[in-house]
Motif scaffolding. Structure first.
Motif, PDB file in Angstrom:
ATOM      1  N   LYS A  32       0.834  -1.207   0.000  1.00 47.98           N
ATOM      2  CA  LYS A  32       0.000   0.000   0.000  1.00 47.98           C
ATOM      3  C   LYS A  32       0.866   1.254   0.000  1.00 47.98           C
ATOM      4  O   LYS A  32       0.504   2.282  -0.594  1.00 47.98           O
ATOM      5  CB  LYS A  32      -0.933  -0.009   1.210  1.00 47.98           C
ATOM      6  CG  LYS A  32      -2.052  -1.024   1.094  1.00 47.98           C
ATOM      7  CD  LYS A  32      -3.010  -0.890   2.259  1.00 47.98           C
ATOM      8  CE  LYS A  32      -4.194  -1.869   2.111  1.00 47.98           C
ATOM      9  NZ  LYS A  32      -5.134  -1.774   3.236  1.00 47.98           N
ATOM     10  N   THR A  33       1.990   1.177   0.686  1.00 51.80           N
ATOM     11  CA  THR A  33       2.887   2.335   0.709  1.00 51.80           C
ATOM     12  C   THR A  33       3.391   2.648  -0.697  1.00 51.80           C
ATOM     13  O   THR A  33       3.443   3.805  -1.114  1.00 51.80           O
ATOM     14  CB  THR A  33       4.079   2.053   1.642  1.00 51.80           C
ATOM     15  OG1 THR A  33       3.587   1.754   2.944  1.00 51.80           O
ATOM     16  CG2 THR A  33       5.013   3.253   1.704  1.00 51.80           C
ATOM     17  N   ILE A  34       3.753   1.591  -1.440  1.00 51.38           N
ATOM     18  CA  ILE A  34       4.232   1.786  -2.821  1.00 51.38           C
ATOM     19  C   ILE A  34       3.136   2.416  -3.681  1.00 51.38           C
ATOM     20  O   ILE A  34       3.380   3.357  -4.443  1.00 51.38           O
ATOM     21  CB  ILE A  34       4.687   0.439  -3.418  1.00 51.38           C
ATOM     22  CG1 ILE A  34       5.962  -0.038  -2.706  1.00 51.38           C
ATOM     23  CG2 ILE A  34       4.943   0.566  -4.910  1.00 51.38           C
ATOM     24  CD1 ILE A  34       6.375  -1.443  -3.067  1.00 51.38           C
ATOM     25  N   PHE A  35       1.895   1.932  -3.508  1.00 45.03           N
ATOM     26  CA  PHE A  35       0.787   2.501  -4.290  1.00 45.03           C
ATOM     27  C   PHE A  35       0.562   3.962  -3.930  1.00 45.03           C
ATOM     28  O   PHE A  35       0.350   4.819  -4.779  1.00 45.03           O
ATOM     29  CB  PHE A  35      -0.493   1.697  -4.043  1.00 45.03           C
ATOM     30  CG  PHE A  35      -1.712   2.341  -4.642  1.00 45.03           C
ATOM     31  CD1 PHE A  35      -1.918   2.344  -6.012  1.00 45.03           C
ATOM     32  CD2 PHE A  35      -2.646   2.973  -3.835  1.00 45.03           C
ATOM     33  CE1 PHE A  35      -3.028   2.956  -6.565  1.00 45.03           C
ATOM     34  CE2 PHE A  35      -3.751   3.583  -4.383  1.00 45.03           C
ATOM     35  CZ  PHE A  35      -3.950   3.572  -5.751  1.00 45.03           C
ATOM     36  N   LEU A  36       0.630   4.244  -2.619  1.00 47.46           N
ATOM     37  CA  LEU A  36       0.379   5.596  -2.146  1.00 47.46           C
ATOM     38  C   LEU A  36       1.401   6.581  -2.701  1.00 47.46           C
ATOM     39  O   LEU A  36       1.073   7.721  -3.018  1.00 47.46           O
ATOM     40  CB  LEU A  36       0.407   5.618  -0.607  1.00 47.46           C
ATOM     41  CG  LEU A  36       0.063   6.935   0.091  1.00 47.46           C
ATOM     42  CD1 LEU A  36      -1.393   7.289  -0.153  1.00 47.46           C
ATOM     43  CD2 LEU A  36       0.349   6.843   1.563  1.00 47.46           C
ATOM     44  N   LEU A  37       2.654   6.104  -2.850  1.00 50.71           N
ATOM     45  CA  LEU A  37       3.732   7.004  -3.246  1.00 50.71           C
ATOM     46  C   LEU A  37       4.080   6.928  -4.729  1.00 50.71           C
ATOM     47  O   LEU A  37       4.990   7.606  -5.176  1.00 50.71           O
ATOM     48  CB  LEU A  37       4.983   6.693  -2.411  1.00 50.71           C
ATOM     49  CG  LEU A  37       4.823   6.839  -0.892  1.00 50.71           C
ATOM     50  CD1 LEU A  37       6.100   6.451  -0.187  1.00 50.71           C
ATOM     51  CD2 LEU A  37       4.406   8.251  -0.517  1.00 50.71           C
ATOM     52  N   THR A  38       3.397   6.081  -5.506  1.00 48.86           N
ATOM     53  CA  THR A  38       3.705   5.958  -6.930  1.00 48.86           C
ATOM     54  C   THR A  38       3.498   7.291  -7.645  1.00 48.86           C
ATOM     55  O   THR A  38       2.501   7.975  -7.431  1.00 48.86           O
ATOM     56  CB  THR A  38       2.810   4.887  -7.580  1.00 48.86           C
ATOM     57  OG1 THR A  38       3.055   3.640  -6.943  1.00 48.86           O
ATOM     58  CG2 THR A  38       3.132   4.751  -9.060  1.00 48.86           C
TER      59      THR A  38
ATOM     60  N   THR B  46     -12.178   7.244 -13.995  1.00 43.77           N
ATOM     61  CA  THR B  46     -11.792   5.862 -13.667  1.00 43.77           C
ATOM     62  C   THR B  46     -10.721   5.312 -14.609  1.00 43.77           C
ATOM     63  O   THR B  46     -10.328   4.150 -14.475  1.00 43.77           O
ATOM     64  CB  THR B  46     -13.036   4.953 -13.735  1.00 43.77           C
ATOM     65  OG1 THR B  46     -13.622   5.048 -15.042  1.00 43.77           O
ATOM     66  CG2 THR B  46     -14.052   5.340 -12.680  1.00 43.77           C
ATOM     67  N   LYS B  47     -10.279   6.110 -15.552  1.00 47.11           N
ATOM     68  CA  LYS B  47      -9.264   5.650 -16.502  1.00 47.11           C
ATOM     69  C   LYS B  47      -7.936   5.348 -15.799  1.00 47.11           C
ATOM     70  O   LYS B  47      -7.296   4.326 -16.044  1.00 47.11           O
ATOM     71  CB  LYS B  47      -9.042   6.700 -17.591  1.00 47.11           C
ATOM     72  CG  LYS B  47     -10.282   6.978 -18.439  1.00 47.11           C
ATOM     73  CD  LYS B  47     -10.013   8.118 -19.408  1.00 47.11           C
ATOM     74  CE  LYS B  47     -11.259   8.421 -20.229  1.00 47.11           C
ATOM     75  NZ  LYS B  47     -11.051   9.578 -21.143  1.00 47.11           N
ATOM     76  N   VAL B  48      -7.541   6.265 -14.915  1.00 48.94           N
ATOM     77  CA  VAL B  48      -6.312   6.086 -14.138  1.00 48.94           C
ATOM     78  C   VAL B  48      -6.650   6.347 -12.673  1.00 48.94           C
ATOM     79  O   VAL B  48      -6.624   7.498 -12.233  1.00 48.94           O
ATOM     80  CB  VAL B  48      -5.192   7.047 -14.598  1.00 48.94           C
ATOM     81  CG1 VAL B  48      -3.892   6.753 -13.837  1.00 48.94           C
ATOM     82  CG2 VAL B  48      -4.965   6.947 -16.091  1.00 48.94           C
ATOM     83  N   PRO B  49      -7.016   5.328 -11.916  1.00 47.73           N
ATOM     84  CA  PRO B  49      -7.393   5.532 -10.507  1.00 47.73           C
ATOM     85  C   PRO B  49      -6.239   6.128  -9.702  1.00 47.73           C
ATOM     86  O   PRO B  49      -5.135   5.586  -9.687  1.00 47.73           O
ATOM     87  CB  PRO B  49      -7.725   4.117 -10.017  1.00 47.73           C
ATOM     88  CG  PRO B  49      -8.019   3.346 -11.251  1.00 47.73           C
ATOM     89  CD  PRO B  49      -7.133   3.914 -12.313  1.00 47.73           C
ATOM     90  N   LEU B  50      -6.522   7.239  -9.055  1.00 44.27           N
ATOM     91  CA  LEU B  50      -5.520   7.921  -8.230  1.00 44.27           C
ATOM     92  C   LEU B  50      -6.124   8.247  -6.872  1.00 44.27           C
ATOM     93  O   LEU B  50      -7.326   8.529  -6.765  1.00 44.27           O
ATOM     94  CB  LEU B  50      -5.056   9.226  -8.893  1.00 44.27           C
ATOM     95  CG  LEU B  50      -4.401   9.138 -10.276  1.00 44.27           C
ATOM     96  CD1 LEU B  50      -4.141  10.546 -10.813  1.00 44.27           C
ATOM     97  CD2 LEU B  50      -3.103   8.349 -10.217  1.00 44.27           C
ATOM     98  N   ASN B  51      -5.293   8.219  -5.823  1.00 37.20           N
ATOM     99  CA  ASN B  51      -5.783   8.664  -4.514  1.00 37.20           C
ATOM    100  C   ASN B  51      -5.616  10.182  -4.408  1.00 37.20           C
ATOM    101  O   ASN B  51      -5.024  10.829  -5.285  1.00 37.20           O
ATOM    102  CB  ASN B  51      -5.049   7.936  -3.380  1.00 37.20           C
ATOM    103  CG  ASN B  51      -3.542   8.148  -3.440  1.00 37.20           C
ATOM    104  OD1 ASN B  51      -3.068   9.260  -3.634  1.00 37.20           O
ATOM    105  ND2 ASN B  51      -2.785   7.054  -3.304  1.00 37.20           N
ATOM    106  N   GLN B  52      -6.101  10.742  -3.304  1.00 37.74           N
ATOM    107  CA  GLN B  52      -6.106  12.192  -3.157  1.00 37.74           C
ATOM    108  C   GLN B  52      -4.700  12.770  -3.122  1.00 37.74           C
ATOM    109  O   GLN B  52      -4.466  13.886  -3.596  1.00 37.74           O
ATOM    110  CB  GLN B  52      -6.860  12.584  -1.877  1.00 37.74           C
ATOM    111  CG  GLN B  52      -8.355  12.329  -1.939  1.00 37.74           C
ATOM    112  CD  GLN B  52      -9.032  13.210  -2.986  1.00 37.74           C
ATOM    113  OE1 GLN B  52      -8.630  14.357  -3.206  1.00 37.74           O
ATOM    114  NE2 GLN B  52     -10.063  12.681  -3.634  1.00 37.74           N
TER     115      GLN B  52
END
Length: 489
Positions: free
Chosen positions: A405-411, A456-462
């Protein structure tokens, strides 16, 4: 007969009211007669037959009507001195070495003389040169040990100069006497100065009274820096009374003083009815939880404050709870800084939920950057962002977050968007333009944040969305896709 063109400028007569007068060392008597000496080999000498040249005499005016000891007569018959020559003559007069930087930049709008070791006499020479200067609008004189004598020269200059608008005289050991000189001048509202920096000038409790008396009636000063002084609770009470009636100040910096609960409550009482102040810095004082109670009341009643910094004030979860009560109804505040306070994640949750419950909140930044949060906090924060997409909460880190999750958060979000564009054989700019209903290169930040959240093409967090905004933000409330042309891959 030899008639020679003037070759050496002379300093026009000035009125020095007691300190430098005609007949003093370095100044000629009022009735002194000057005769030009002519070199026989001068290339600029004109030869003709005529009567001997008369002696040129400077006549003393019948009456001196100067108001300051720096004023130079504009109607001087023999006025041939330019601004640089005037400054050089002033340096000779007061016995200091000229500052070459000032000579080179005295016709610029911004002059930075910080840390030049001017002292009182060097400041006086600068003041003489600025009496009739129309170019300089911002003057920096920080850390020059100008003391009360130097500040007296500056305020006398300001009585004649209406072009200077911003002045920094921080860290100059002005003390009580310097505070009185400044206060006496600004109480008259006779200056064009709107930005005044007085940080670190050894102002103690007794200096607060004259300063507040001047600010109670002054409506020209908009921005004032009184940080790094020694005001405590008595000073806080006087500043609070001033804020209740002042109608000029829009920005006030009181950080790094000694305010505690009593002074904080008095300041907040003055803020309740204030209708002009939009930015207040109270960081690095000692407000504590009791002071936070008063702050909560200010946020509930005040409709002008936009920026509030109370970092480093020993405010804990109890104080955060009181502040959150004010945030539930506040409609003006955009930035709240609570960094370096002993607030835990529980207090942080109270703050973000208060913002969520206020549909009219305009909060854009909440700084709790020393708070370690959990995954549950992150889920709660996502719900807050859904209601207030403009909000940015700054925290320390997420504890217990898995490596994946950390990797996803910081990608890098731009890398994810680039991958999508490559797969669909379009450009990144085309991707962003497809999100804009008008298909143009610009969108408002709020609208862009909303469509990026919904797409929804490129899901990104806030956090990733905010990173994209930082890259495209024009700092005018708009994002500009053409910035992509200048970005490195």
């Amino acid at each position: 007969v030899h008639i020679q063109f003037p070759s050496k400028p002379t300093l026009p007569r000035a009125c020095w009211e007691g300190r430098i007068t005609a007949g003093s060392p370095g100044m000629p008597p009022h009735d002194e007669t000057e005769t030009e000496l002519v070199p026989q080999s001068s290339d600029k000498t004109l030869y003709c037959e005529a009567e001997p040249p008369p002696t040129v005499e400077k006549v003393k005016p019948a009456q001196e009507n100067s108001e300051t000891d720096l004023e130079i007569e504009a109607d001087e018959k023999f006025f041939t001195t330019g601004p640089k020559e005037l400054y050089l003559e002033a340096c000779k007069l007061v016995g200091v070495v000229p500052v070459s930087y000032f000579i080179r930049n005295m016709e610029e709008s911004y002059v930075n003389l910080n840390h030049h070791g001017l002292g009182p006499r060097g400041t006086k020479a600068i003041a003489i040169a600025l009496v009739s200067n129309t170019a300089v609008t911002k003057l920096e004189l920080e850390d020059n040990c100008i003391m009360e004598e130097g500040v007296l020269s500056l305020v006398e200059m300001l009585q004649e100069n209406y072009y200077l608008q911003e002045m920094n005289i921080s860290n100059n050991h002005l003390g009580l006497e310097g505070a009185r000189i400044i206060s006496d001048f600004f109480e008259r509202n006779s200056s064009s100065i709107w930005n005044l920096e007085l940080s670190g000038n050894d102002f103690k409790e007794e200096s607060a009274a004259p300063l507040c008396q001047a600010l109670s009636t002054n409506y020209r000063i908009k921005k004032l820096d009184l940080s790094h002084n020694q005001f405590s609770d008595i000073g806080g009470e006087q500043l609070g009374q001033m804020l209740a009636i002042n109608v000029g100040l829009t920005s006030l910096d009181l950080s790094w003083n000694n305010f505690h609960t009593r002074g904080a409550v008095a300041l907040c009482n003055g803020l309740r009815g204030n209708v002009t102040l939009t930015k207040l810095d109270l960081s690095m004082n000692g407000l504590g939880n009791e002071g936070a109670v008063a702050l909560g009341e200010v946020l509930r009643l005040n409709s002008c404050l936009v920026y509030l910094d109370v970092g480093g004030n020993d405010i804990g979860n109890e104080g955060a709870s009181k502040i959150s009560k004010g945030l539930e109804s506040n409609e003006s505040l955009r930035v709240l800084k609570l960094f370096l306070n002993p607030i835990s994640m529980d207090g942080a949750i109270l703050l973000i939920l208060a913002i969520k419950r206020n549909p009219k909140s305009r909060m854009e930044e909440l700084d709790i950057s020393n708070v370690l949060v959990s995954e549950q906090f992150m889920k709660t924060l996502d719900g807050v962002y859904a209601v207030h997409p403009q909000l940015d909460v700054v925290f320390k880190a997420v504890q217990g977050l898995s490596a994946k999750k950390t990797i996803f958060l910081l990608t890098n979000p731009m890398k994810l968007i680039q991958n999508y564009a490559d797969q669909h054989k379009i450009t990144v700019m085309d991707f962003f333009k497809s999100l804009n209903p008008t298909r143009t290169m610009k969108m408002s930040v709020d609208e862009f944040q909303k469509v990026m959240t919904e797409q929804t093409k490129v899901p990104l967090n806030q956090y990733q969305i905010k990173e994209v905004i930082k890259k495209l933000d024009e700092k005018t409330g708009m994002v500009n896709f053409s910035f992509l042309n200048t970005m490195k891959p």
